[in-house]
Enzyme design. Structure first.
Site, short mmCIF file in Angstrom:
data_model
loop_
_atom_site.label_atom_id
_atom_site.label_comp_id
_atom_site.label_asym_id
_atom_site.label_seq_id
_atom_site.Cartn_x
_atom_site.Cartn_y
_atom_site.Cartn_z
N ALA A 242 0.84 -1.19 0.00
CA ALA A 242 0.00 0.00 0.00
C ALA A 242 0.88 1.24 0.00
O ALA A 242 2.03 1.20 0.43
CB ALA A 242 -0.92 0.00 1.23
N ASP A 243 0.31 2.33 -0.48
CA ASP A 243 0.99 3.60 -0.42
C ASP A 243 -0.04 4.71 -0.32
O ASP A 243 -1.16 4.56 -0.83
CB ASP A 243 1.87 3.82 -1.65
CG ASP A 243 2.85 4.96 -1.43
OD1 ASP A 243 3.77 4.79 -0.61
OD2 ASP A 243 2.67 6.03 -2.03
N THR A 244 0.34 5.80 0.33
CA THR A 244 -0.54 6.94 0.53
C THR A 244 0.23 8.21 0.26
O THR A 244 1.38 8.34 0.69
CB THR A 244 -1.11 6.96 1.97
OG1 THR A 244 -1.84 5.76 2.19
CG2 THR A 244 -2.02 8.16 2.19
#
Length: 194
Positions: free
Chosen positions: A70-72
């Site tokens: 995941a990445d934000t």
């Protein structure tokens, strides 16, 4: 039942998975270069990093179950605001966000048996307009030092926010409403007793 491996060093992502009763094992954070490519759109950037993290986790832990990456990113206009280098940088970011709306883009990617599925979440967050002294006081708490945009909505940074449209958990770092369908696809349970 498929085993889930979380390719992330984020304690917030682990907390969100635990919150909905997902059994998982945390992998060491994958070594992925998070530098945006020249001209790369924020949506493409976040999707690329989520996939790179999942694929790196899978490559490092064969044979493996399903690997979740995941990445934000916090995005103001088309500018990606990463994690602050220091407190002065955090203050500069908060000043730019102060009284304005920005987007928080989160991507998730799940790799399993040579297949992968991904999803994107875009949330609009509007900051309250606060005096510089309050922004400095927040920076001094240290809470935003390891967070994109220099703030954490799940903690003291909640006081910075006037409104939110979209995924609260996506702003924290893992949009559960997009992640759970990926887990269902991979036959990974949730709502499991702890």
């Amino acid at each position: 039942m498929t085993a889930l491996l979380l390719a992330s060093g984020s304690p917030r992502r682990a907390e969100l998975l635990s919150q909905v009763g997902v059994p998982f094992t945390v992998l060491p954070p994958p070594d992925v270069d998070e530098t945006p490519h020249a001209g790369e759109a924020p949506l493409d950037y976040v999707a690329r990093l989520a996939a790179a993290k999942a694929l790196a986790g899978q490559a490092a832990h064969r044979p493996a179950g399903a690997v979740l990456g995941a990445d934000t990113a916090v995005v103001l206009g088309e500018r990606i605001l990463g994690k602050p280098h220091d407190d002065e940088h955090a203050l500069t970011m908060l000043e730019a966000l102060n009284g304005r709306e920005h987007r928080v883009i989160s991507a998730v990617c799940l790799c399993l048996a040579g297949q992968r599925r991904a999803a994107l979440s875009v949330t609009r967050v509007c900051f309250r307009e606060l005096p510089l002294a309050r922004l400095r006081a927040y920076v001094a708490t240290g809470e935003g030092r390891d967070k994109a945009g220099g703030y954490g909505i799940q903690g003291l940074g909640a006081a910075l926010v006037a409104s939110l449209t979209g995924s609260y958990s996506g702003v924290v770092g893992l949009p559960l409403e997009h992640t759970l369908p990926l887990l269902e696809w991979a036959d990974i349970p949730y709502w499991q007793p702890r």
